[in-house]
Design a protein around this motif. Sequence first.
Motif, PDB file in Angstrom:
ATOM      1  N   UNK A  25      -2.619   2.929  -1.733  1.00  0.00           N
ATOM      2  CA  UNK A  25      -1.436   3.738  -2.004  1.00  0.00           C
ATOM      3  C   UNK A  25      -0.208   2.859  -2.257  1.00  0.00           C
ATOM      4  N   UNK A  26      -0.204   1.655  -1.718  1.00  0.00           N
ATOM      5  CA  UNK A  26       0.907   0.728  -1.936  1.00  0.00           C
ATOM      6  C   UNK A  26       1.110   0.426  -3.418  1.00  0.00           C
ATOM      7  N   UNK A  27       0.050   0.555  -4.220  1.00  0.00           N
ATOM      8  CA  UNK A  27       0.177   0.291  -5.655  1.00  0.00           C
ATOM      9  C   UNK A  27       0.959   1.389  -6.365  1.00  0.00           C
ATOM     10  N   UNK A  28       1.135   2.519  -5.693  1.00  0.00           N
ATOM     11  CA  UNK A  28       1.738   3.681  -6.333  1.00  0.00           C
ATOM     12  C   UNK A  28       3.144   3.975  -5.819  1.00  0.00           C
ATOM     13  N   UNK A  29       3.837   2.941  -5.342  1.00  0.00           N
ATOM     14  CA  UNK A  29       5.250   3.126  -5.031  1.00  0.00           C
ATOM     15  C   UNK A  29       6.024   3.305  -6.339  1.00  0.00           C
TER      16      UNK A  29
END
Length: 215
Positions: free
Chosen positions: A35-39
């Motif tokens: 999910x960190x890739x989708x900030x």
Amino acid sequence: MIIIGIAGGTGSGKTTVVRKIVENFEAGEVVLLPQDSYYKDSSHVPDDRKQLINFDHPDAFDWPLLLQHIHMLKEGKAIEQPTYYFQTCSRLAETIHIEPRPVVIVEGIMALWEPSLREMMDLKIFVDADPDERLIRVIQRDVVERGRTAEAVMERYTRVLKPMHQQFIEPTKRFADLIIPEGGNNERAIHILKMYIEARIRGEKLPSVAAEPES
């Protein structure tokens, strides 16, 4: 295709759980969507205000893009996963090419927050850990990997991480099918989870792994 959501607070051991799951399967069977890739891209934010960005709030994430990518994978289409660079709070031009796989894992602190995302999941997992243990892991990680002082990490934990966890992350535990205490150290829970995934991939009779969420 089986879609698995793995949520839990910062420092709870989510990454270890994911790693132990992935290493139990052949290359090409599992794909991870951190999910960190989708900030959201914040490159337009002035430098003196970037430190005020709250990465532990649901509004920090690009939910439409994450949902679109999962839909595409379910349809058998490849995606270009974003690459987020925390030092500049920006989304890089480079992407990661992701092909559809039998198992898709969505991992992050808010993985169980968005209702539309939960509806697409075949299995929802919450990795639980004692707050003191999570704080210790956060200090160890941020001091070593991000060059912060222990004092700065503890101040941020008290000011941001703890209240955001209590407001947005801890409540999603009630949506979990399986709660894993002690994170990656819970070998029995990981073994049961591995058997469940294997059965789903191979179309075999499913062992029961769902636990009643804590009230």
